[in-house]
Motif scaffolding. Structure first.
Motif, PDB file in Angstrom:
ATOM      1  N   LEU A  25      45.553  46.852  54.641  1.00 26.01           N
ATOM      2  CA  LEU A  25      44.932  46.020  53.615  1.00 26.01           C
ATOM      3  C   LEU A  25      43.485  46.467  53.455  1.00 26.01           C
ATOM      4  N   HIS A  26      43.065  46.708  52.225  1.00 26.13           N
ATOM      5  CA  HIS A  26      41.720  47.222  51.949  1.00 26.13           C
ATOM      6  C   HIS A  26      40.649  46.353  52.593  1.00 26.13           C
ATOM      7  N   SER A 118      33.390  42.496  50.644  1.00 24.20           N
ATOM      8  CA  SER A 118      33.231  43.805  51.275  1.00 24.20           C
ATOM      9  C   SER A 118      33.833  44.898  50.403  1.00 24.20           C
ATOM     10  N   ASN A 119      34.982  44.605  49.804  1.00 24.03           N
ATOM     11  CA  ASN A 119      35.643  45.580  48.936  1.00 24.03           C
ATOM     12  C   ASN A 119      34.782  45.909  47.723  1.00 24.03           C
ATOM     13  N   PHE A 120      34.164  44.878  47.129  1.00 25.95           N
ATOM     14  CA  PHE A 120      33.292  45.115  45.980  1.00 25.95           C
ATOM     15  C   PHE A 120      32.114  46.004  46.379  1.00 25.95           C
ATOM     16  N   ASN A 121      31.453  45.675  47.482  1.00 25.11           N
ATOM     17  CA  ASN A 121      30.287  46.448  47.901  1.00 25.11           C
ATOM     18  C   ASN A 121      30.660  47.882  48.249  1.00 25.11           C
ATOM     19  N   PHE A 122      31.794  48.069  48.899  1.00 30.10           N
ATOM     20  CA  PHE A 122      32.242  49.420  49.250  1.00 30.10           C
ATOM     21  C   PHE A 122      32.498  50.238  47.984  1.00 30.10           C
ATOM     22  N   ASP A 123      33.235  49.644  47.045  1.00 33.17           N
ATOM     23  CA  ASP A 123      33.534  50.356  45.797  1.00 33.17           C
ATOM     24  C   ASP A 123      32.275  50.583  44.960  1.00 33.17           C
ATOM     25  N   TYR A 124      31.344  49.649  45.017  1.00 35.16           N
ATOM     26  CA  TYR A 124      30.098  49.761  44.254  1.00 35.16           C
ATOM     27  C   TYR A 124      29.259  50.926  44.769  1.00 35.16           C
ATOM     28  N   TYR A 125      29.094  51.007  46.083  1.00 32.84           N
ATOM     29  CA  TYR A 125      28.232  52.060  46.635  1.00 32.84           C
ATOM     30  C   TYR A 125      28.898  53.430  46.643  1.00 32.84           C
ATOM     31  N   TRP A 126      30.199  53.468  46.840  1.00 33.88           N
ATOM     32  CA  TRP A 126      30.890  54.753  46.799  1.00 33.88           C
ATOM     33  C   TRP A 126      31.302  55.131  45.371  1.00 33.88           C
ATOM     34  N   ASN A 133      29.282  44.283  38.430  1.00 36.12           N
ATOM     35  CA  ASN A 133      29.241  42.869  38.805  1.00 36.12           C
ATOM     36  C   ASN A 133      30.670  42.393  39.059  1.00 36.12           C
ATOM     37  N   TYR A 134      30.776  41.188  39.571  1.00 33.71           N
ATOM     38  CA  TYR A 134      32.087  40.681  39.984  1.00 33.71           C
ATOM     39  C   TYR A 134      33.003  40.372  38.801  1.00 33.71           C
ATOM     40  N   ASP A 135      32.453  39.926  37.699  1.00 37.10           N
ATOM     41  CA  ASP A 135      33.287  39.652  36.532  1.00 37.10           C
ATOM     42  C   ASP A 135      33.982  40.921  36.056  1.00 37.10           C
ATOM     43  N   GLU A 136      33.232  42.014  36.009  1.00 34.69           N
ATOM     44  CA  GLU A 136      33.831  43.283  35.610  1.00 34.69           C
ATOM     45  C   GLU A 136      34.859  43.745  36.646  1.00 34.69           C
ATOM     46  N   TYR A 137      34.523  43.549  37.894  1.00 36.93           N
ATOM     47  CA  TYR A 137      35.394  43.993  38.989  1.00 36.93           C
ATOM     48  C   TYR A 137      36.744  43.286  38.926  1.00 36.93           C
ATOM     49  N   LEU A 138      36.714  41.982  38.682  1.00 38.08           N
ATOM     50  CA  LEU A 138      37.944  41.198  38.617  1.00 38.08           C
ATOM     51  C   LEU A 138      38.804  41.574  37.415  1.00 38.08           C
ATOM     52  N   ALA A 142      43.293  46.269  39.098  1.00 39.31           N
ATOM     53  CA  ALA A 142      43.800  47.047  40.229  1.00 39.31           C
ATOM     54  C   ALA A 142      44.220  46.049  41.293  1.00 39.31           C
ATOM     55  N   ILE A 143      45.240  46.373  42.060  1.00 41.26           N
ATOM     56  CA  ILE A 143      45.788  45.375  42.975  1.00 41.26           C
ATOM     57  C   ILE A 143      44.768  44.935  44.026  1.00 41.26           C
ATOM     58  N   HIS A 144      43.939  45.866  44.520  1.00 39.66           N
ATOM     59  CA  HIS A 144      43.008  45.494  45.583  1.00 39.66           C
ATOM     60  C   HIS A 144      41.767  44.764  45.064  1.00 39.66           C
ATOM     61  N   THR A 145      41.569  44.752  43.742  1.00 40.29           N
ATOM     62  CA  THR A 145      40.466  43.979  43.167  1.00 40.29           C
ATOM     63  C   THR A 145      40.960  42.654  42.589  1.00 40.29           C
ATOM     64  N   SER A 146      42.253  42.439  42.622  1.00 40.04           N
ATOM     65  CA  SER A 146      42.831  41.243  42.017  1.00 40.04           C
ATOM     66  C   SER A 146      42.689  40.034  42.936  1.00 40.04           C
ATOM     67  N   PRO A 147      42.548  38.844  42.358  1.00 39.97           N
ATOM     68  CA  PRO A 147      42.602  37.628  43.180  1.00 39.97           C
ATOM     69  C   PRO A 147      43.954  37.527  43.882  1.00 39.97           C
ATOM     70  N   ASN A 148      43.935  36.850  45.030  1.00 39.39           N
ATOM     71  CA  ASN A 148      45.154  36.651  45.816  1.00 39.39           C
ATOM     72  C   ASN A 148      45.831  37.981  46.167  1.00 39.39           C
ATOM     73  N   TYR A 149      45.006  38.911  46.590  1.00 38.17           N
ATOM     74  CA  TYR A 149      45.467  40.258  46.962  1.00 38.17           C
ATOM     75  C   TYR A 149      46.506  40.221  48.084  1.00 38.17           C
ATOM     76  N   TYR A 150      46.278  39.394  49.104  1.00 41.44           N
ATOM     77  CA  TYR A 150      47.237  39.320  50.210  1.00 41.44           C
ATOM     78  C   TYR A 150      48.608  38.869  49.711  1.00 41.44           C
ATOM     79  N   ILE A 151      48.610  37.854  48.866  1.00 43.89           N
ATOM     80  CA  ILE A 151      49.885  37.349  48.353  1.00 43.89           C
ATOM     81  C   ILE A 151      50.591  38.429  47.554  1.00 43.89           C
ATOM     82  N   ARG A 152      49.843  39.189  46.774  1.00 40.63           N
ATOM     83  CA  ARG A 152      50.457  40.268  45.988  1.00 40.63           C
ATOM     84  C   ARG A 152      51.129  41.294  46.902  1.00 40.63           C
ATOM     85  N   ILE A 153      50.449  41.683  47.959  1.00 33.91           N
ATOM     86  CA  ILE A 153      51.007  42.693  48.868  1.00 33.91           C
ATOM     87  C   ILE A 153      52.240  42.151  49.591  1.00 33.91           C
ATOM     88  N   PHE A 154      52.123  40.971  50.176  1.00 36.91           N
ATOM     89  CA  PHE A 154      53.208  40.485  51.039  1.00 36.91           C
ATOM     90  C   PHE A 154      54.366  39.867  50.263  1.00 36.91           C
TER      91      PHE A 154
END
Length: 260
Positions: A25-26, A118-126, A133-138, A142-154
């Motif tokens: 999990l990212h 953490s995922n936003f900051n990692f993707d932002y700096y790399w 910003n978070y609105d754009e990110y959401l 992409a699955i790892h930027t989506s709300p309820n990421y854990y539920i999507r995976i499992f």
């Protein structure tokens, strides 16, 4: 299995062929787990990206495989002597994996809001994301930027354009019962010792402090972003309650998994 010990039959099978299958999990200590596996002599797929098996086309989409194809892939791993596989971009058929006595199914999670930040900051700096910003990110879908990421995976609801429902949350919880080991990052990584991984990995994968990230930003002439990185500016969502509301199923899921 929630935050528990490895099933006894798995321990018996360890004297034969054992394939540790890690659901990565990212930004939930996954790279640490992968490096810990390597440090303790686990054998990875001949061509891989951070433990994800690859072929000539790139990462093999194991999460799209039917049950029979997934079993054939495990057969191939056994033939090659592979003892560790990671899946990062989707959830494979957990039922098939759990029923195969050769497979030891594990994952590692962390607080979902901290993971998302953490995922936003990692993707932002790399610069894996163009969002600033978070609105754009959401809105990236992409699955790892989506709300309820854990539920999507499992629950294997991989399409970010599809909503997450109570039913997906129920399926995700049921699927966690198929795992042999679920590690909660906040409680420490000592559970990995039970896999025979007593040798500590010499590195983790933090967002800040990576000299390659600094060099990357310098080469890209992102000097303001480089300054932010060096001074460890962590970008927080301006409306955290909104983020929590969007991730309500993941928050419930985290508490469910973290309950003994």
């Amino acid at each position: 299995m929630r935050n528990g010990e490895i099933h006894p039959f798995r321990l018996e099978s360890m004297s034969k062929y054992r394939l540790v299958w890690f659901q990565h999990l990212h930004k939930a200590a996954g790279t640490y787990v992968i490096r810990r596996a390597k440090a303790n002599g686990e054998i990875f797929y001949p061509t891989n990206e951070n433990g994800n098996p690859c072929d000539e086309h790139g990462v093999i989409p194991l999460w799209k495989m039917s049950g029979s194809k997934l079993t054939k892939f495990i057969d191939k791993c056994e033939d090659k002597g592979v003892t560790f596989v990671a899946t990062e971009w989707g959830g494979p058929d957990f039922d098939v994996l759990s029923k195969d006595p050769r497979v030891c199914l594990i994952t590692c999670i962390r607080d979902p809001i901290n993971r998302f930040i953490s995922n936003f900051n990692f993707d932002y700096y790399w610069m894996w994301s163009k969002s600033i910003n978070y609105d754009e990110y959401l809105s990236e879908k992409a699955i790892h930027t989506s709300p309820n990421y854990y539920i999507r995976i499992f629950s294997r609801n991989h399409n970010p354009t599809h909503p997450v429902t109570e039913e997906h949350a129920r399926i995700a919880k049921e699927n966690t019962r198929l795992f042999d080991k679920i590690i909660v990052a906040e409680t420490g990584m000592n559970a990995l010792d039970e896999l025979g991984w007593e040798k500590e990995s010499d590195t983790k994968h933090p967002t800040f402090g990576d000299r390659w990230a600094m060099l990357f930003l310098f080469k890209k002439l992102r000097l303001w972003r480089l300054f932010q990185y060096i001074t460890r500016i962590k970008h927080e969502p301006p409306n955290k309650p909104h983020i929590e509301k969007l991730n309500k199923f993941d928050i419930e899921f985290y508490h469910f998994v973290n309950t003994p």
